[in-house]
Design a protein around this motif. Structure first.
Motif, mmCIF file in Angstrom:
data_model
loop_
_atom_site.group_PDB
_atom_site.id
_atom_site.type_symbol
_atom_site.label_atom_id
_atom_site.label_comp_id
_atom_site.label_asym_id
_atom_site.label_seq_id
_atom_site.Cartn_x
_atom_site.Cartn_y
_atom_site.Cartn_z
ATOM 1 N N GLU A 80 -22.177 -20.402 47.055
ATOM 2 C CA GLU A 80 -22.258 -20.729 48.477
ATOM 3 C C GLU A 80 -20.861 -20.723 49.101
ATOM 4 O OE1 GLU A 80 -25.105 -24.033 49.595
ATOM 5 O OE2 GLU A 80 -24.983 -24.301 47.405
ATOM 6 N N ASP B 4 -19.512 -17.161 49.346
ATOM 7 C CA ASP B 4 -20.098 -16.449 50.484
ATOM 8 C C ASP B 4 -19.466 -16.897 51.798
ATOM 9 O OD1 ASP B 4 -21.737 -15.036 48.787
ATOM 10 O OD2 ASP B 4 -23.537 -16.231 49.206
ATOM 11 N N LEU B 5 -19.291 -18.218 51.980
ATOM 12 C CA LEU B 5 -18.690 -18.743 53.213
ATOM 13 C C LEU B 5 -17.246 -18.259 53.366
ATOM 14 C CD1 LEU B 5 -20.043 -22.401 53.010
ATOM 15 C CD2 LEU B 5 -20.623 -20.713 54.781
ATOM 16 N N VAL C 189 -22.617 -28.702 46.016
ATOM 17 C CA VAL C 189 -22.564 -27.368 46.624
ATOM 18 C C VAL C 189 -22.257 -26.362 45.515
ATOM 19 C CG1 VAL C 189 -21.396 -25.900 48.304
ATOM 20 C CG2 VAL C 189 -21.811 -28.309 48.840
ATOM 21 N N GLN C 190 -23.017 -25.283 45.494
ATOM 22 C CA GLN C 190 -22.855 -24.270 44.453
ATOM 23 C C GLN C 190 -21.652 -23.364 44.739
ATOM 24 O OE1 GLN C 190 -24.882 -24.112 41.664
ATOM 25 N NE2 GLN C 190 -25.609 -26.070 42.496
ATOM 26 N N GLU D 153 -19.258 -27.819 53.937
ATOM 27 C CA GLU D 153 -19.270 -27.842 52.472
ATOM 28 C C GLU D 153 -17.874 -28.012 51.882
ATOM 29 O OE1 GLU D 153 -22.791 -25.449 53.899
ATOM 30 O OE2 GLU D 153 -20.685 -25.547 54.406
#
Length: 157
Positions: A145, A148-149, A141-142, A122
């Motif tokens: 997300e 979190d990654l 891609v939000q 991402e």
């Protein structure tokens, strides 16, 4: 060996956060951080770290590190042990598919390196300065997300 590495890191953090002009002052500061060492050991540590003395802004000669980028002198120092436990990541903000990560001084390049080498599909890539990283995120891609990654990655370091 871990104890020695912790001690060397503490010495670097103390020198970068205080004006220390003698081995006696440094020994006292190390003792306050929980490191009890002899003057001979401290002398060897300073030599290994390539610590030098230079005139400060007030004309006093103080210890300085060879690489000012990683350990820049700060105005309001934390205890060295607390600094070593604090992750370098401070915040992230987005504008479209670009993210800007703020870090403690000197941490950006190592965090960016870890992001780039984690093969997160991402994230297309990073550019790092001293305390800021720009990340380019794939279209669609939000933000949550990516957060979190990155949270998973940064707090594993």
């Amino acid at each position: 060996m871990r104890f020695k590495n912790d001690r060397l890191e503490a010495i670097k953090l103390l020198i970068s956060s205080q004006e220390i002009g003698s081995q006696k002052e440094l020994l006292e500061a190390l003792e306050a951080e929980g490191f009890i060492v002899t003057q001979a050991t401290l002398s060897r540590d300073l030599k290994q770290l390539k610590v030098a003395k230079a005139a400060s802004m007030n004309g006093r000669y103080v210890y300085v590190l060879p690489n000012e980028t990683m350990y820049r002198r700060v105005q309001k120092p934390l205890p060295a042990r607390e600094m070593m436990l604090t992750p370098g990541f401070l915040s992230i903000q987005f504008s479209g598919n670009i993210g800007v990560i703020k870090t403690r001084p000197g941490y950006a390049s190592s965090i960016a390196y870890n992001i780039d080498n984690s093969n997160i599909p991402e994230i297309l890539g990073t550019i790092a300065g001293d305390d800021t990283i720009m990340i380019v995120v794939k279209e669609g891609v939000q933000e949550f997300e990516i957060i979190d990654l990155l949270h998973e990655l940064v707090f594993k370091m």
